[in-house]
Design a protein around this motif. Structure first.
Motif, PDB file in Angstrom:
ATOM      1  N   CYS A 208       0.845  -1.208   0.000  1.00  0.00           N
ATOM      2  CA  CYS A 208       0.000   0.000   0.000  1.00  0.00           C
ATOM      3  C   CYS A 208       0.876   1.253   0.000  1.00  0.00           C
ATOM      4  O   CYS A 208       1.861   1.330   0.749  1.00  0.00           O
ATOM      5  CB  CYS A 208      -0.877  -0.057   1.257  1.00  0.00           C
ATOM      6  SG  CYS A 208      -1.700   1.474   1.630  1.00  0.00           S
ATOM      7  N   CYS A 242      -0.934   2.575   8.291  1.00  0.00           N
ATOM      8  CA  CYS A 242      -1.826   2.593   9.449  1.00  0.00           C
ATOM      9  C   CYS A 242      -1.241   1.735  10.578  1.00  0.00           C
ATOM     10  O   CYS A 242      -0.705   0.663  10.314  1.00  0.00           O
ATOM     11  CB  CYS A 242      -3.205   2.077   9.056  1.00  0.00           C
ATOM     12  SG  CYS A 242      -3.923   3.007   7.687  1.00  0.00           S
ATOM     13  N   PHE A 244      -2.478  -0.155  12.765  1.00  0.00           N
ATOM     14  CA  PHE A 244      -3.081  -1.457  13.068  1.00  0.00           C
ATOM     15  C   PHE A 244      -2.883  -2.451  11.923  1.00  0.00           C
ATOM     16  O   PHE A 244      -3.315  -3.603  12.009  1.00  0.00           O
ATOM     17  CB  PHE A 244      -4.598  -1.296  13.308  1.00  0.00           C
ATOM     18  CG  PHE A 244      -5.314  -0.721  12.116  1.00  0.00           C
ATOM     19  CD1 PHE A 244      -5.852  -1.556  11.147  1.00  0.00           C
ATOM     20  CD2 PHE A 244      -5.420   0.644  11.939  1.00  0.00           C
ATOM     21  CE1 PHE A 244      -6.484  -1.033  10.028  1.00  0.00           C
ATOM     22  CE2 PHE A 244      -6.048   1.174  10.824  1.00  0.00           C
ATOM     23  CZ  PHE A 244      -6.586   0.330   9.869  1.00  0.00           C
ATOM     24  N   CYS A 245      -2.256  -2.023  10.828  1.00  0.00           N
ATOM     25  CA  CYS A 245      -2.359  -2.776   9.576  1.00  0.00           C
ATOM     26  C   CYS A 245      -1.219  -3.769   9.392  1.00  0.00           C
ATOM     27  O   CYS A 245      -0.050  -3.400   9.500  1.00  0.00           O
ATOM     28  CB  CYS A 245      -2.360  -1.787   8.423  1.00  0.00           C
ATOM     29  SG  CYS A 245      -2.328  -2.595   6.815  1.00  0.00           S
ATOM     30  N   ALA A 248       0.766  -3.216   6.002  1.00  0.00           N
ATOM     31  CA  ALA A 248       1.788  -2.181   6.123  1.00  0.00           C
ATOM     32  C   ALA A 248       3.087  -2.771   6.675  1.00  0.00           C
ATOM     33  O   ALA A 248       4.170  -2.502   6.163  1.00  0.00           O
ATOM     34  CB  ALA A 248       1.282  -1.063   7.024  1.00  0.00           C
ATOM     35  N   GLU A 285      -4.723  -0.583  -3.369  1.00  0.00           N
ATOM     36  CA  GLU A 285      -5.313   0.340  -2.386  1.00  0.00           C
ATOM     37  C   GLU A 285      -5.617   1.716  -2.980  1.00  0.00           C
ATOM     38  O   GLU A 285      -6.352   2.489  -2.391  1.00  0.00           O
ATOM     39  CB  GLU A 285      -4.393   0.499  -1.180  1.00  0.00           C
ATOM     40  CG  GLU A 285      -4.122  -0.797  -0.419  1.00  0.00           C
ATOM     41  CD  GLU A 285      -5.354  -1.377   0.261  1.00  0.00           C
ATOM     42  OE1 GLU A 285      -6.158  -0.602   0.795  1.00  0.00           O
ATOM     43  OE2 GLU A 285      -5.482  -2.610   0.245  1.00  0.00           O
ATOM     44  N   ARG A 313      -9.011   3.935   0.279  1.00  0.00           N
ATOM     45  CA  ARG A 313      -9.067   4.902   1.368  1.00  0.00           C
ATOM     46  C   ARG A 313      -9.937   6.095   0.940  1.00  0.00           C
ATOM     47  O   ARG A 313     -10.078   6.366  -0.252  1.00  0.00           O
ATOM     48  CB  ARG A 313      -7.659   5.421   1.664  1.00  0.00           C
ATOM     49  CG  ARG A 313      -6.671   4.396   2.113  1.00  0.00           C
ATOM     50  CD  ARG A 313      -5.244   4.924   1.924  1.00  0.00           C
ATOM     51  NE  ARG A 313      -5.058   6.258   2.473  1.00  0.00           N
ATOM     52  CZ  ARG A 313      -4.718   6.520   3.729  1.00  0.00           C
ATOM     53  NH1 ARG A 313      -4.497   5.536   4.579  1.00  0.00           N
ATOM     54  NH2 ARG A 313      -4.564   7.760   4.165  1.00  0.00           N
ATOM     55  N   LYS A 358      -4.079   6.871  10.343  1.00  0.00           N
ATOM     56  CA  LYS A 358      -4.832   6.640   9.110  1.00  0.00           C
ATOM     57  C   LYS A 358      -4.452   7.646   8.026  1.00  0.00           C
ATOM     58  O   LYS A 358      -4.642   7.393   6.836  1.00  0.00           O
ATOM     59  CB  LYS A 358      -6.344   6.717   9.445  1.00  0.00           C
ATOM     60  CG  LYS A 358      -7.265   6.211   8.370  1.00  0.00           C
ATOM     61  CD  LYS A 358      -7.182   4.718   8.162  1.00  0.00           C
ATOM     62  CE  LYS A 358      -7.527   4.349   6.751  1.00  0.00           C
ATOM     63  NZ  LYS A 358      -7.317   2.950   6.420  1.00  0.00           N
TER      64      LYS A 358
HETATM   65  S1  SF4 Z   1      -4.544   2.189   3.905  1.00  0.00           S
HETATM   66 FE1  SF4 Z   1      -5.212   0.079   4.208  1.00  0.00          FE
HETATM   67  S2  SF4 Z   1      -3.575  -1.223   3.389  1.00  0.00           S
HETATM   68 FE2  SF4 Z   1      -2.767   0.864   3.551  1.00  0.00          FE
HETATM   69  S3  SF4 Z   1      -1.689   0.874   5.502  1.00  0.00           S
HETATM   70 FE3  SF4 Z   1      -3.785   1.592   5.889  1.00  0.00          FE
HETATM   71  S4  SF4 Z   1      -5.045  -0.210   6.414  1.00  0.00           S
HETATM   72 FE4  SF4 Z   1      -3.083  -0.903   5.506  1.00  0.00          FE
END
Ligand code: SF4
Length: 479
Positions: A208, A242, A244-245, A248, A285, A313, A358
């Motif tokens: 992403c 992000c 929590f991701c 990533a 993404e 997003r 985010k």
């Molecule tokens: S936008 Fe979506 S894929 Fe990209 S880092 Fe954030 S949660 Fe992860």
């Protein structure tokens, strides 16, 4: 074609009653079928499946052959980790692969000095492979007795029980062009039965863009720990994407897949009863700028598309409104539906969005909603974004930062903008902190500073529960 005598099974987590394809495991099965003398299938295992029946089906499938079983996309399910361990202890070769295979095999940072931390899965798996699926080819072509420690992307234990890992090879578009969607099976009557998929996936981008750049972020203390004793944010947490991701952390951003490979993926998608390609999720993404190209590639192949599902997003949606409209005109002519299947709003509160890193604000999310609501009447049949149309937008709740004031404000926003009508999913998703995500660094720092220990639940950190008390507020505002 000569029938293959050697067998390989890939077990993955699956949901009961569904019929979606699984790009990663099914691409891996295709690579194995095309490049080794093994016949590979994928088995989607639901929470409801009986493990005894599954073992019977595996015995029937392998007969007296050596069991070689890959595990991928397990969704942190402890029942599947246990199954892998049991099979391994009965002589099977069990291989952990897919997202987060490396960190999950090795265990949480510092677990050796902090016994409550997640110890990893090296007991359950013979070895792990992180990175592209083609790294399994040399192992399978050498035979099961081989020393795997010399192969790319492998993590395994040495003779002293220490884990070491080899670097993965780079992603190679040559292996990303073909998926045999016939490889998926489910468990039925103690045997594996093929499942026809009704929704596939096409990989257009690896990772992403939001995860391309590392930056220092500041995350608040959990509300329950700071409400009587306010504390400053934590500085010094380095984060890509992000917080929590796991995409990533696992992949970061590795760029676009070559267009020739994307075109071949479209070619290999099955056709539905109407002769058009079945709906598929475009894995990218930030898909809007290249969306038109998907239609052009389909034209070059002389195939028709029924539906393209997009995950994106809110800020990328706003930036890509013009190309989206341009593509919608084409979609209308061709009677193809573009479904905004998951927009990652995650929250409608700026504090929570900041803590999730985010990269958008409440206003960005609201602007994106306004834009799609304005666009929808122009393309009623060819633009989808409603839950009734199959969309499930990202909304994370509860989080460690919820308090009465934040909840009241979110609730006000929901009501003022009528978000329950078309945007909010039927159920929110609680914040999940994987032990290797950005937020795991934050929560471990809190543990050390406050001298507390959060509960570990499989591969995740239970932010809502320390050893002696629950931190999860039962809020009066339930979304
Ligand atoms: S936008 Fe979506 S894929 Fe990209 S880092 Fe954030 S949660 Fe992860």
């Amino acid at each position: 074609m000569k029938e293959k005598t050697k067998k390989f099974v890939i077990i993955t987590g699956y949901f009961k009653g569904e019929s979606y394809g699984l790009l990663g495991p099914q691409m891996a099965a295709t690579i194995i079928n095309d490049h080794t003398d093994y016949e590979a299938i994928v088995v989607g295992v639901t929470n409801e499946d009986d493990k005894k029946d599954l073992k019977t089906a595996l015995n029937r499938h392998f007969k007296n052959r050596q069991k070689i079983i890959g595990f991928s996309s397990l969704g942190g399910r402890p029942d599947l980790f246990d199954l892998a361990g049991q099979l391994k202890h009965r002589g099977a070769i069990t291989i952990l692969a897919g997202p987060q295979a490396g960190p999950d095999y090795k265990g949480e940072t510092g677990w050796q000095d902090h016994p409550h931390r997640f110890k990893g899965l090296s007991d359950c798996f013979s070895f792990a492979v992180h990175g592209p699926a083609q790294q399994i080819i040399p192992f399978l072509n050498s035979g099961p007795g081989i020393d795997v420690s010399r192969f790319d992307g492998v993590l395994c234990r040495d003779e002293h029980g220490r884990i070491f890992e080899n670097l993965p090879v780079p992603w190679d578009d040559a292996y990303l062009s073909k998926v045999d969607w016939q490889t998926l099976n489910i468990l039925k009557d103690k045997a594996f039965k093929p499942l026809s998929i009704t929704c596939g996936q096409v990989l257009q981008q690896i990772g992403c863009q939001h995860a391309a750049k590392q930056k220092q972020i500041f995350i608040d203390y959990p509300w329950e720990l700071q409400k009587d004793n306010p504390r400053p944010c934590f500085a010094g947490i380095c984060q890509k994407g992000c917080s929590f991701c796991d995409v990533a952390t696992d992949k970061g951003y590795m760029g676009a897949v070559d267009e020739t490979a994307v075109k071949k993926q479209i070619f290999y998608l099955p056709k539905g009863p109407d002769g058009r390609k079945i709906p598929f999720e475009l894995i990218n993404e930030s898909p809007l700028f290249k969306l038109k190209r998907i239609f052009e590639l389909a034209d070059e192949l002389s195939v028709e598309l029924s539906q393209v599902n997009l995950t994106l997003r809110a800020d990328y949606l706003l930036k890509g409104l013009e190309p989206l409209e341009e593509t919608l005109k084409i979609a209308r002519k061709k009677d193809t539906r573009i479904l905004l299947s998951s927009i990652g709003f995650e929250s409608f509160d700026n504090t929570i969005l900041k803590n999730l890193n985010k990269g958008v604000t409440r206003q960005t999310n609201l602007d994106a909603i306004k834009a799609i609501r304005q666009l929808k009447p122009e393309y009623p049949a060819h633009l989808g974004y409603l839950k009734e149309e199959g969309a499930n937008h990202g909304f994370i709740h509860p989080t460690p930062w919820d308090n009465d004031e934040i909840s009241r404000e979110i609730n006000k926003t929901i009501s003022m903008y009528q978000l329950s009508f078309d945007i909010l999913p039927n159920h929110s998703t609680p914040l999940i902190i994987h032990h290797a995500s950005g937020l795991s660094d934050w929560i471990r720092k809190i543990e050390l500073k406050e001298n507390i220990e959060f509960k570990r639940v499989g591969t995740t950190i239970g932010w809502w529960q320390t050893r002696d008390r629950s931190l999860l507020q039962v809020l009066s505002y339930v979304f």
